[in-house]
Scaffold this active site. Structure first.
Site, PDB file in Angstrom:
ATOM      1  N   GLY A 182       3.543   5.610  -5.842  1.00  0.00           N
ATOM      2  CA  GLY A 182       3.922   4.255  -6.219  1.00  0.00           C
ATOM      3  C   GLY A 182       2.886   3.574  -7.094  1.00  0.00           C
ATOM      4  N   GLY A 183       1.651   3.526  -6.640  1.00  0.00           N
ATOM      5  CA  GLY A 183       0.592   2.878  -7.395  1.00  0.00           C
ATOM      6  C   GLY A 183       0.111   3.691  -8.571  1.00  0.00           C
ATOM      7  N   CYS A 235      -5.834  14.308  -8.008  1.00  0.00           N
ATOM      8  CA  CYS A 235      -6.130  14.020  -6.604  1.00  0.00           C
ATOM      9  C   CYS A 235      -4.830  14.050  -5.807  1.00  0.00           C
ATOM     10  CB  CYS A 235      -6.818  12.665  -6.461  1.00  0.00           C
ATOM     11  SG  CYS A 235      -7.222  12.247  -4.746  1.00  0.00           S
ATOM     12  N   ARG A 259       0.849  -1.195   0.000  1.00  0.00           N
ATOM     13  CA  ARG A 259       0.000   0.000   0.000  1.00  0.00           C
ATOM     14  C   ARG A 259       0.883   1.242   0.000  1.00  0.00           C
ATOM     15  NH1 ARG A 259      -4.607   0.720   4.654  1.00  0.00           N
ATOM     16  NH2 ARG A 259      -2.812   1.002   6.031  1.00  0.00           N
ATOM     17  N   SER A 260       0.629   2.146  -0.955  1.00  0.00           N
ATOM     18  CA  SER A 260       1.406   3.392  -0.973  1.00  0.00           C
ATOM     19  C   SER A 260       0.542   4.595  -0.609  1.00  0.00           C
ATOM     20  CB  SER A 260       2.079   3.614  -2.333  1.00  0.00           C
ATOM     21  OG  SER A 260       1.140   3.646  -3.384  1.00  0.00           O
ATOM     22  N   GLY A 261      -0.680   4.647  -1.120  1.00  0.00           N
ATOM     23  CA  GLY A 261      -1.546   5.781  -0.781  1.00  0.00           C
ATOM     24  C   GLY A 261      -2.926   5.375  -0.294  1.00  0.00           C
ATOM     25  N   HIS A 271      -5.438   4.371  -2.221  1.00  0.00           N
ATOM     26  CA  HIS A 271      -6.510   4.688  -3.162  1.00  0.00           C
ATOM     27  C   HIS A 271      -6.891   3.516  -4.064  1.00  0.00           C
ATOM     28  CE1 HIS A 271      -7.384   9.038  -2.733  1.00  0.00           C
ATOM     29  NE2 HIS A 271      -6.202   9.051  -2.146  1.00  0.00           N
ATOM     30  N   TYR A 291      -8.462   2.337 -12.089  1.00  0.00           N
ATOM     31  CA  TYR A 291      -9.837   2.386 -11.584  1.00  0.00           C
ATOM     32  C   TYR A 291     -10.271   0.942 -11.325  1.00  0.00           C
ATOM     33  CZ  TYR A 291     -10.046   7.270 -13.140  1.00  0.00           C
ATOM     34  OH  TYR A 291      -9.817   8.610 -13.322  1.00  0.00           O
TER      35      TYR A 291
END
Length: 528
Positions: free
Chosen positions: A178-179, A172, A106-108, A110, A470
């Site tokens: 990263g992702g 955003c 996990r980087s953010g 989202h 998405y």
């Protein structure tokens, strides 16, 4: 937040027996982490053991953006490792692999389906948010940015170094770099400069053996794959080296609404005919959404037109008056500003907001569901009317966001990077709905499927293409603990089209035992 955490603590109490199921794996894993890291860079403070305490829940929720997944599975989640040093990342990969524990990166936070922080088998979360350093070199027009940095942090750092350099990424500011980059993230500079992966010149990645690789040592095939193929199938992205782009000192933005009663359908239809043919300096997004009507209790649809032009307002007005006079754009609608201030405008911050707001990492998750499509030809007015009619069935917030192609996006080959959606597309579409209460989840998901179904005749087909960033579990998925090739091809072709074959071969070469996997990962398949 304190109240929310208290509620979660009450709701997520687990029995001692449940916790003990994972205890041996957890202890071995933690012991391995400590063995493989040094006293110079201790890892102990970076480890949160999975339990039902407020402290752990705060760690879990801090980068959990979708409230649909805000309840950690304590029977499966063993720990969160919030790495503070590259050695922490290396140790986490090796120790998870040797102990048969799945890794989620996990980087953010989202990830729209939460696959970066949930699984149905024993797993640990490798959280990258502490690895967020950014260095900008104005002379070379390059920057190194670590995976845990947000776009907002990157934009602030670029602005501190230069008033005329930019990076073509998303709007955003809380999205993790990263992702965002590894999945082919895009933004309002895409028609002029392309997307993020078109401006990556190097990367640092931790592979399945815990080795730190750069572009030279990983090889061109793996470097190709992580630029749009998603990094989580191939390793852990540690940092990106990006090429910055030159922008003028003055840009112009506007935001204009047209409701259905103001002829919004006609303006939207005309916009479809011209948006991809505008000069590449102009990006104009159309965003149909439900709003309150003039009378109390009434609802209507407003098509919100967001635009950004790499130049002064007078030149933009001349283009709009010639190409889309139906919008009725006025000089007072247009706002001239620096590129950096446009990032605040697109993030919906009012004029005068201090730039430090982009450094904030708010934790206010909501319930939401998103889906995506690609449009190859204009949607007829009768099709638009069907979409509007379906949107009115929603009891909660719903919108569709149309992002125009054309310009440079038509010139970059689909095989240049793993991101394949290039020439032939008019628009990338995101559908999204949000709601406030958990008991509205089922009906909200059902309504999104209906809207997606209504759109089917007007979008790409065979396959019906989708945008990897998405994330949408509806288009095909595997269980957490396996990657069935036939199922993977279903979602894989939608996300990656003809590039899937090469992605599978790269996966087979660099992660043949399929350690890096999730419900929508790339299968390791050698294709002859």
């Amino acid at each position: 937040m304190k109240e929310a955490l208290s509620i979660l603590c009450l709701a997520l109490l687990v029995s001692v027996s449940e916790a003990e199921v994972t205890k041996p794996n957890s202890e071995n894993f933690i012991e391995c982490l400590r063995y493989r890291t040094s006293s110079e860079n201790p890892i102990t403070d970076s480890i949160s053991i999975a339990d039902n305490t407020t402290t752990f829940l705060s760690s879990y929720l801090s980068y959990t953006k979708n409230k649909r997944y805000s309840s950690p599975n304590f029977k499966k989640l063993l720990a969160i490792v919030a790495a503070k040093h590259v050695s922490h990342v290396q140790a986490t990969v090796v120790c998870a692999k040797t102990n048969g524990i799945q890794l989620r990166i996990r980087s953010g936070g989202h990830d729209l389906e939460g696959l970066s922080y949930r699984s149905s088998v024993p797993f640990v979360i490798l959280d990258m948010f502490n690895l967020r350093s950014i260095t900008v070199n104005v002379l070379s027009k390059k920057a190194w940015v670590q995976a845990g940095a947000t776009l907002g942090e990157l934009y602030v750092k670029i602005n501190e170094a230069s008033q005329t350099l930019a990076f073509p990424a998303g709007v955003c500011p809380t999205v993790g770099v990263g992702g965002h980059i590894s999945g082919g993230g895009y933004g309002n500079l895409m028609r002029k400069f392309g997307i993020t992966v078109d401006h990556v010149s190097d990367a640092q990645l931790i592979d399945v053996n815990g080795k730190l690789l750069n572009r030279a040592s990983m090889g061109e095939d793996l470097f190709w794959a992580i630029r749009g193929g998603g990094g989580a199938s191939f390793g852990v992205i540690l940092s990106w080296k990006i090429n910055l782009v030159k922008v003028p000192k003055i840009l112009t933005v506007f935001k204009v609404n047209k409701t259905l009663e103001q002829g919004g359908t006609d303006v939207f239809y005309k916009w479809q005919l011209v948006a991809t043919k505008f000069p590449e300096d102009l990006f104009m997004r159309a965003w149909p959404q439900i709003i309150n009507g003039a009378e109390r209790g009434d609802r209507t649809i407003a098509v919100v037109f967001y635009a950004q032009f790499l130049g002064p307002a007078d030149k933009l007005l001349a283009i709009m008056n010639q190409r889309l006079p139906e919008l009725g754009l006025r000089r007072e609608d247009c706002h001239e500003m620096s590129w950096f201030n446009t990032t605040l405008f697109w993030a919906d911050y009012p004029a005068g907001t201090p730039k430090s707001v982009l450094l904030d990492r708010p934790t206010n998750p909501g319930f939401f569901k998103s889906k995506s499509d690609y449009v190859k030809k204009p949607i007829p007015k009768e099709g638009l009317e069907k979409l509007w009619k379906t949107m009115f069935k929603f009891n909660n917030i719903v919108w569709m966001q149309f992002n125009p192609y054309g310009g440079v996006m038509d010139q970059i080959p689909s095989t240049a990077t793993a991101f394949p959606h290039r020439k032939g597309n008019m628009f990338k579409v995101q559908y999204s709905t949000t709601w406030l209460a958990a008991n509205a989840t089922e009906i909200s998901l059902s309504m999104m499927k209906e809207l997606y179904k209504v759109a089917e005749p007007y979008v790409s087909s065979n396959p019906r293409e989708a945008f990897f960033n998405y994330r949408d579990i509806d288009i095909g998925s595997n269980p957490s603990d396996e990657t069935n090739v036939d199922e993977a091809k279903i979602y894989g072709y939608k996300y990656f089209l003809g590039n899937l074959k090469r992605l599978m071969q790269v996966k087979a070469k660099y992660d043949p035992e399929n350690f890096f996997k999730n419900e929508q990962s790339i299968p390791p398949v050698r294709v002859i």
